[in-house]
Design an enzyme around this catalytic site. Sequence first.
Site, PDB file in Angstrom:
ATOM      1  N   TYR A   5     -57.924  81.645  26.888  1.00  0.00           N
ATOM      2  CA  TYR A   5     -58.066  83.100  26.972  1.00  0.00           C
ATOM      3  C   TYR A   5     -56.858  83.843  26.405  1.00  0.00           C
ATOM      4  CZ  TYR A   5     -62.268  83.246  29.939  1.00  0.00           C
ATOM      5  OH  TYR A   5     -63.539  83.169  30.424  1.00  0.00           O
ATOM      6  N   LYS A  39     -60.613  67.501  30.686  1.00  0.00           N
ATOM      7  CA  LYS A  39     -61.247  66.764  29.586  1.00  0.00           C
ATOM      8  C   LYS A  39     -60.140  65.889  28.998  1.00  0.00           C
ATOM      9  CE  LYS A  39     -64.735  65.951  26.775  1.00  0.00           C
ATOM     10  NZ  LYS A  39     -65.998  65.304  27.195  1.00  0.00           N
ATOM     11  N   ASP A  77     -67.564  67.490  31.641  1.00  0.00           N
ATOM     12  CA  ASP A  77     -68.995  67.301  31.339  1.00  0.00           C
ATOM     13  C   ASP A  77     -69.719  66.599  32.492  1.00  0.00           C
ATOM     14  OD1 ASP A  77     -67.486  65.044  30.725  1.00  0.00           O
ATOM     15  OD2 ASP A  77     -68.563  64.559  28.875  1.00  0.00           O
ATOM     16  N   ASP A  96     -64.517  79.380  34.407  1.00  0.00           N
ATOM     17  CA  ASP A  96     -65.445  80.471  34.102  1.00  0.00           C
ATOM     18  C   ASP A  96     -66.863  79.917  33.992  1.00  0.00           C
ATOM     19  OD1 ASP A  96     -66.282  83.083  33.265  1.00  0.00           O
ATOM     20  OD2 ASP A  96     -66.391  82.302  31.222  1.00  0.00           O
ATOM     21  N   ASP A 115     -70.198  80.089  37.103  1.00  0.00           N
ATOM     22  CA  ASP A 115     -71.545  80.628  36.872  1.00  0.00           C
ATOM     23  C   ASP A 115     -72.597  79.559  37.170  1.00  0.00           C
ATOM     24  OD1 ASP A 115     -70.396  83.021  35.917  1.00  0.00           O
ATOM     25  OD2 ASP A 115     -71.948  83.245  34.381  1.00  0.00           O
TER      26      ASP A 115
END
Length: 357
Positions: free
Chosen positions: A141, A187, A219, A243, A247
């Site tokens: 970001y 990751k 993942d 983020d 959701d």
Amino acid sequence: MEARICVLPGDGVGPEVTAEAVACLKAVAERFGHRFHFQEALIGGAAVDATGDPLPEATLELCRASDAVLLGAVGGPAWDKHPRHQRPESGLLRLRKALGLYANLRPVTVHPALEDASPLKPEVVRGTDVMFVRELSGGLYFGEPRSYSDQTAVNTLPYTRPEIERVAKVAFELALGRRNHLVSVDKANVLETSRLWRQVVDDMAPLYPEVKVQHAYVDSFAMALITKPREFDVVLTENLFGDILSDEAAVLAGSLGLLPSASLGGSVGVYEPIHGSAPDIAGQDRANPIGTILSAAMLLRHALNLSSEAQEIETAVHQTLQEGHGTGDLKGARHPQGTRGLGACILQRLGAAVSQP
Ligand code: IPM
Ligand code: MG
């Protein structure tokens, strides 16, 4: 007690949902004899339209002079074509950065009355109680260099050891007060940043011998989150992974509109629902105010240290859902309500005198 609360309604459904949350805070203040002073300021697209800047200096000043910030949502199609610095989202990102908010708490629980509201099987979602700790002021970001041209675009994913340590500390400490289990998401099989992330978490683990630490690749964690959500307690992530995963986690709860958040780390925290501005339903009395109302409860607990008062709001929300009230996003609600109607149900349970709209 006396407290100054800065309210940033923002765009889309933001003004509607913050209005309900402010009403709940007023009801609690009345009931417990507190004096909360509310002051509104502009952020996001509303601020771009009025001043050309998604985070005007006056807004930042007011936030800094407050005890807490309650925020609605930012963004919308009207500003999609604007350059990055004049997009509503950049106002929110600058606010988080300027206030030093590096730890974003996103609790996800499944209310017993809403086990059927999720598209997942009730026996999968039942009893879920996860606390996401999302790093909020670093990573992709904010990473430099960044650039865009119509041929090549660049973003950068940097993290330093101190940045990882301070947010991991928040996660470890939360785990101690919960079920002593921490999953750190990364990751590390591909990204150097993630290798460092994993190393730092491992280096800190001996300081918290009670906490069982596990690492998961993002993942496979994305799959585990919706197949066996009950296995998770505190989940630590970098900014973008958090983020996305929060959701996804909203599917467990039954609606994105239910979930609150607290952004902490600096002297003034920001409390906001995790949902966006939902321009498609803005101004129609359809948005679910619960995510913002529960964010107000988090504000009481974290910013003002008023945990009984926070509990009061959470109980009122719980009862309202238990009795089958809900906005249209809550599948199967027995008593459909608009934003104001649902807010009024909660207010009534807080002991406020309200007339049903
Ligand atoms: C969130 C939102 C924001 C984010 C946007 C609006 C910048 O999606 O709070 O989850 O990506 O952090
Ligand atoms: Mg988001």
